[in-house]
Write an enzyme that holds these catalytic residues in place. Sequence first.
Site, short mmCIF file in Angstrom:
data_model
loop_
_atom_site.label_atom_id
_atom_site.label_comp_id
_atom_site.label_asym_id
_atom_site.label_seq_id
_atom_site.Cartn_x
_atom_site.Cartn_y
_atom_site.Cartn_z
N ASP A 119 -7.41 1.56 2.68
CA ASP A 119 -6.94 2.45 3.75
C ASP A 119 -7.85 3.63 4.05
O ASP A 119 -7.82 4.14 5.17
CB ASP A 119 -5.53 2.93 3.41
CG ASP A 119 -4.83 3.63 4.57
OD1 ASP A 119 -5.15 3.31 5.73
OD2 ASP A 119 -3.98 4.50 4.32
N HIS A 143 -5.81 9.74 -0.19
CA HIS A 143 -6.46 9.78 1.12
C HIS A 143 -5.56 10.31 2.23
O HIS A 143 -5.99 10.33 3.38
CB HIS A 143 -7.01 8.40 1.49
CG HIS A 143 -6.00 7.31 1.50
ND1 HIS A 143 -5.73 6.54 0.38
CD2 HIS A 143 -5.20 6.84 2.46
CE1 HIS A 143 -4.80 5.65 0.69
NE2 HIS A 143 -4.46 5.81 1.94
N HIS A 148 0.86 -1.18 0.00
CA HIS A 148 0.00 0.00 0.00
C HIS A 148 0.89 1.23 0.00
O HIS A 148 1.56 1.51 0.99
CB HIS A 148 -0.92 -0.01 1.22
CG HIS A 148 -1.68 1.28 1.35
ND1 HIS A 148 -2.47 1.75 0.32
CD2 HIS A 148 -1.75 2.20 2.33
CE1 HIS A 148 -2.99 2.92 0.70
NE2 HIS A 148 -2.58 3.21 1.91
N ASP A 162 1.17 5.00 -0.25
CA ASP A 162 0.52 6.31 -0.18
C ASP A 162 1.17 7.29 -1.15
O ASP A 162 2.39 7.45 -1.14
CB ASP A 162 0.63 6.87 1.25
CG ASP A 162 -0.26 6.13 2.22
OD1 ASP A 162 -1.49 6.19 2.02
OD2 ASP A 162 0.26 5.52 3.16
#
Lengths: 937, 937
Positions: B152, B383, B28, B30
Amino acid sequence: MAAGSLRLASCHATMPNMLNVHLVPHTHDDVGWLKTVDQYYYGDRNDIQHAGVQYILDSVVDQLLKNPDRRFIYVETAFFFRWWKQQSDGMRQTVKQLVNEGRLEFVNGGWCMSDEATTHYSAVIDQMTMGLRFLNETFGPCGRPRVAWHIDPFGHAREHASMFAQMGYDGFFFGRLDYQDRDRRRTDKDQELLWRASDSLTPPMADLFTGILPNGYNPPDGFCWDQSCDDPPIRDDPDLEDYNVDDVVNRFLMIASGQSLVYKTNHIIMTMGSDFQYENANLWYKNLDKLIHYVNARQANGSKVNVQMRLDDFFPYADNAHNFWTGYFTSRPALKRYERLSNSYLQTCNQLEVLGGPFSGSGPFGHDDSWTMRRAMAVAQHHDAVSGTEKQHVANDYARRLADGWQHCQVVVSNSLAALSGSSAKRIYCDNLNISVCPLTESSHKFSVNVYNPLARPVTWPVRLPVNGTAYTVLDANGKPVDSQVVPVSGATRQVRKNRGSAANELLFQVQAPPLGFSTYSVSLQRRGPPPASTRPRTPPAIQNKFLRATFDPDTGLLSSLSNLETKQTIRLTQNFYWYNASDGNSSVSNQPSGAYIFRPNSSTPFVISRTAKTESLQTSVVQEVRQWFSPWVSQVVRLYADSRALELEWTVGPLPVDDDLGKEVITRLDTSIDSSGIFYTDSNGREVLQRKKDFRPTWDLEQTEPIAGNYYPINSRAYIKDDVNQLTVVTDRSQGGGSIQNGSLEIMLHRRLLYDDVRGVGEPLNETSDVFPEGLVARGRLLLTLDRPQSAADTHRPLAQEVVLQPLLTFTSGDLHPNTRLEFSGLQDALPPAVHLLTLSQWGEDSVLLRLEHQYQSGESKQHTQPVTVNLKITTTFILRLTKKKTKQNKKNSTALSGNLPRRFTAQNRKRAPFVGPEQTEALRVCGGFWQMVQR
Amino acid sequence: MAAGSLRLASCHATMPNMLNVHLVPHTHDDVGWLKTVDQYYYGDRNDIQHAGVQYILDSVVDQLLKNPDRRFIYVETAFFFRWWKQQSDGMRQTVKQLVNEGRLEFVNGGWCMSDEATTHYSAVIDQMTMGLRFLNETFGPCGRPRVAWHIDPFGHAREHASMFAQMGYDGFFFGRLDYQDRDRRRTDKDQELLWRASDSLTPPMADLFTGILPNGYNPPDGFCWDQSCDDPPIRDDPDLEDYNVDDVVNRFLMIASGQSLVYKTNHIIMTMGSDFQYENANLWYKNLDKLIHYVNARQANGSKVNVQMRLDDFFPYADNAHNFWTGYFTSRPALKRYERLSNSYLQTCNQLEVLGGPFSGSGPFGHDDSWTMRRAMAVAQHHDAVSGTEKQHVANDYARRLADGWQHCQVVVSNSLAALSGSSAKRIYCDNLNISVCPLTESSHKFSVNVYNPLARPVTWPVRLPVNGTAYTVLDANGKPVDSQVVPVSGATRQVRKNRGSAANELLFQVQAPPLGFSTYSVSLQRRGPPPASTRPRTPPAIQNKFLRATFDPDTGLLSSLSNLETKQTIRLTQNFYWYNASDGNSSVSNQPSGAYIFRPNSSTPFVISRTAKTESLQTSVVQEVRQWFSPWVSQVVRLYADSRALELEWTVGPLPVDDDLGKEVITRLDTSIDSSGIFYTDSNGREVLQRKKDFRPTWDLEQTEPIAGNYYPINSRAYIKDDVNQLTVVTDRSQGGGSIQNGSLEIMLHRRLLYDDVRGVGEPLNETSDVFPEGLVARGRLLLTLDRPQSAADTHRPLAQEVVLQPLLTFTSGDLHPNTRLEFSGLQDALPPAVHLLTLSQWGEDSVLLRLEHQYQSGESKQHTQPVTVNLKITTTFILRLTKKKTKQNKKNSTALSGNLPRRFTAQNRKRAPFVGPEQTEALRVCGGFWQMVQR
């Protein structure tokens, strides 16, 4: 600034008129430190330290394959071996290809990177052999390490350099040296030197080109691209933020230029890696590729070369004024002793594996070999193993491995002794005789004791067995009675053994065992009942035998003099115990506490534990003892056996009390009338002896900042002080640290208990406890004192020290032995000459053995023994090895006889040969300075 | 326990009668959070967080190649794109092969994984388009993501699910949901559901299979084998210490068995990865390979499937009783506004890039395109971007990227407007009009204002320009004078703008602009001198225009009522400002402080900032204002333009004082006479509106533990309360959080300043300062209030909200325009019908454009507008796009005309198609529920 040519070591073309920067991608993989060796291998317990060597090797090989210009060096064979055996055939072929092309290169290549202060040379040779042999058998000549690479050990022993030279290494690199020494060398461009590592061996036999690395073993500041580092990567995509190629190149050239100012030549090295780096090698190589690409546009010039000679070693090591790494010389005294004892076990195991022939590996006690023990010992040589600088759980793991190795060896030993003696009676091993614990002897009415002597000379040895009877009959192998005595177990021993044994008494007698062989004694209980004539609660004026006399001060109970009755020399000798208050780091001068590595007393004056000793004495025909009690945590037995030329001081220290919140470092100090003039002597790895001078270093103008710690040196097997007429030699049973702070004085640190970590990475205070000793570890050991004329002292301490290193192994059999049992055996037709030490006899392959002989005297230390010696030998391929002294007839049929002047066979030419042991596993002979070795089918 | 079958997703055979465990190796990544997106890409600033995506992709590809059974999913195209462009042709072929074989699979596939609370649907569609388009053009059908993957984001918007369904995803996985909801679902095995994500679209148009991941998005406890984890690796060499295969397998089967108890089917998923993992993928795969190998010996049975339906969304998200992630709805209000404004800029830039044709990219102002702005906006949807949950330096980077994007777009806009107007006079952009700063208008005697309208309907818009004159002549495009007024700059504005401008006054006038076009106004200074008729220092009883009347309480200076004069409805309305005392974590109930993510007031009663406002008023023909001053850090202008159906509340809040060491969360609260019964409404990503009920969740029996934070919801573009006769709607200019805690009340959080990190990873308190505002950030914004009958309120708030989202762009030209300049232009032949919103018009390829139309009304919310609409269109490939309303004649020569009922074209069949935009770049038409889109060459 001056630009240069940048390349990955090795085998890339260099530019004679430019500054050539050799980038060396490397990883430094401790074979145990904060984690155990297997935790490091697998990457387990990454909560302690992120490190997984299996992944390092996976990743490096992957990345090397991506670009033929990439290079890597690998050092620790203990890890490489683990990895290799899990690889597929295809991967093995790939790696061989990389090795053949020089893209993956082994350096050093031992099983581990051994410690240099606390290791015994015999164990170092063994561990180097294991690693180099593996590399040779796996990769052949292309796998041969060309340089020794001891980048991390905390100081450097001359004997190590000597061994490396004799093994055929082209050079040696290290990272740590005294900060003052380093500063001076940087200023004088004196960071390359020729190390003349022996004053016995004819140059260039022990000469070794030695290079000091520029930055420890780390990359230059700002150029660490490992996953464990935070330095900025090279960001060369102009579309993204923070394009930094120009900045990186400029910084790099600045550093290279600065570095070139402190080295003589136009070739400089940069170590691109560090502890357990390259687990994700892509990070390193991706950025190194870019660095090389972007830097190699600029040019510069170099200069000339002139290498300085060095004769001394690199101890002690200080990384700053109040930060002397001299504590680890003594740290974990119990582990240090266990390691030394295990070396003796292993040599015995190896020898009996050969002597017992095929039965050793497969006999009535099972199938086994010495492999586990060899590996355990090899790992224990690591510079965070026997050094005592590992975490407690890792120290436990090392000890467990040694114990496990010994369990395996016991099968070999039992099988071999069964074959050699013709008796398969069960053999009992008593590993706790030093605290008078042995369930068999404590309870048995009749038992026999097999005494195996791993030395190539006969030995006489005092045996002390825990018993509960008060009189025993002891018969030797010929059925002749042997003088024996029963004495009460001392209070100190009762205190230390706790509830691990119940013997009230000790049975004492002398044993003799033939060279490389055994003799068997039988013991029968004669009388139970009240204890024998007990100790007398007073200080005797003296104890003495035909060789020595030691007197005591009746007021203090301390030793007062020592005399050699043969040479008629006497010195004043007082001996007592003291403790240094370990610095807790709360000092205005420096915040360095004492710890596993660092010794830093709070004050240069140690506290005496007691000015007087309570004493008991005991005099029998076998032994005379003065038992001294100094405090609940320090006691000693001063002991003189009837036939001994050494006075034994059996010290028992611990648990060191710390409820006063003071860390303690306990020493014993011998104060004598010898006029030593600030000079004393210590051995290097148990072999050659070096002179030490207070507040002095041979190669630079020392500013002494730590009057005690800065004068400590490793005492690996012995130390001595002397004047023109007297030499007092102390032989130790393990590695310890010590110094001579006052004229005529010699102090040895015995035990340490510290309350603070010393901030060198281990992250724990050295505060040893165990299940048995939750209140703090108790250590017990022996110092053997001899007094001689300086010119002949070595004639005593050389064999004495070898007897301590390779001590007889006692095995026990309950009840009567079968009448056909062979009670005495020797693997040699005759003892070897006194100058020749049988260093190694071990199984090499299924049908081959490795034999190493050593000339054990140093140049000039003995009129009698420092000459070359000729030995002829014959080895049969069946059971028995026959080494004969001065036999000239050679049997050409089943054996090869080889002769040579020891240890003088060495030429510059054969230094270019591999440091391998028996590369072809044939009859190869290698003469390595003081060593002489062959592999015999 | 029950064993199972273990495999890496996807495409491995499954076992119908066994528990099938699908291991999903994933990372994941970001797109900015603790580091900027490019720092994450390169692995720079690893001191902040160890993360380097370039290495992740390097490593994963390497490892996939090593074993054809290995799988990986990748999510964030912003990173993949960066990596791809640095790869060689050979590597690209290799990766294509991996994709074609399903070994590397893209999921989600947007440029980023967008936030769901604070993003506007139009920006989300844009960023998804960017990512999916790249994947389609690079990999074709095999690169098509099949599932949406929002593991997430901190709560889940129904509109996101609706969009994903309409984009053709087969399913949706996420990780975070309210802990009570999760617990209930685990108990009831209700973790798979069919999400009916629209009440407007005919099922199954917005139905989406949704799965809740078992462990967030992390691996099960003890099975994290990344370099960032410490879990024990699988140690399967029995020769080494700590062989643990049996232990690992047993633990795994226990976990799998436990997990199977909370899911319905015999297929369960385990996410084997986490944040920025797989940088050294070997660690993961080596252990996963072993896990699969060792587990797949055991067997188990499964059960049946029944999936539940869900209609609401997943807000708010609480991970525990006092830990509601409702603070980030408002965190960083300035960034949230800038992102929303940038969306408007980007749409304008995109439109003008099309309308100006080739001249846009290459004209008198240079060569440029919208690419930088598109990427900046796409990244800003992440996000941890617009959500406000990144570190301060990363927020700065996002803002810098938007500003940089806008710089590039200004070239496009200037070129395009030059082409469309026939004038290459220099255009000035004034980005600080909200604080009355514009150097040109402040100093110029004569200038023109080009008003570009990105909506497909004509707009009327009040313009406020900072000036220093006291009277101006304003002429429209036809040379007709326009009513204008000069009013003094308010004290609050002077305070906020600091020394960034010097205007004494503001020039006010209404402008009109045609659909998708511009109109140009010229302004000439008439008079300098004393300021114009100034404000009156008192509270007027009311302000009103022909549509609205707002009254004030003369004692307090606060609003007291609002009336719609057309519908003749009046409500009591008081509005004031309050602050919640942010929890500092020192509480016996929970140690959770308020922070970037979490809203947790110390008390449920907010402090009033002032019970009364000091007021000034101002009444002109163009605008009426009541300027309210509450404190040095809170002020407001209540403003009613002559032609507006909305009452504007322009609030200015900050710098929030924190010298009392109290974190503050400032709200404005509207208290009305509306009988709202604990119910209020908020929009989902600016599109459909959902009902919210106090202390209630539609799908589980809520235990309310945080009476304020637990009742907060994202207000993305609007919120309303209503009863049978009155609906008060508030349209916001950015995403904010709010709630209705009391009957008839609606509160909106405006600004937050906090002194503690909330322990969700960002590691900083949300305490915004800047160079201009070292004393704390000041935020200014607008709320637009409308009062309507509930059944027709949408007819007002739908177009009103679109006008706020896509606001006209003002550009300025100094002096006189060239007489040939075209002053008015429209890209449309006619305005689109009110129900149809021109969502996207942008250049697709060199010769193609992308057009998206949207039916912007929700089912049932408007009698007038919720019906299907028919639009005929014609697009020329030259300059001008022609969209005509209800035109039936089709020009077959240069264009393609397409018609359809909007938004009802959707079948299960075409949901199976790719979520790609124009996979073949031909005339493909896709109808996505409320959206309708085509790519036209």
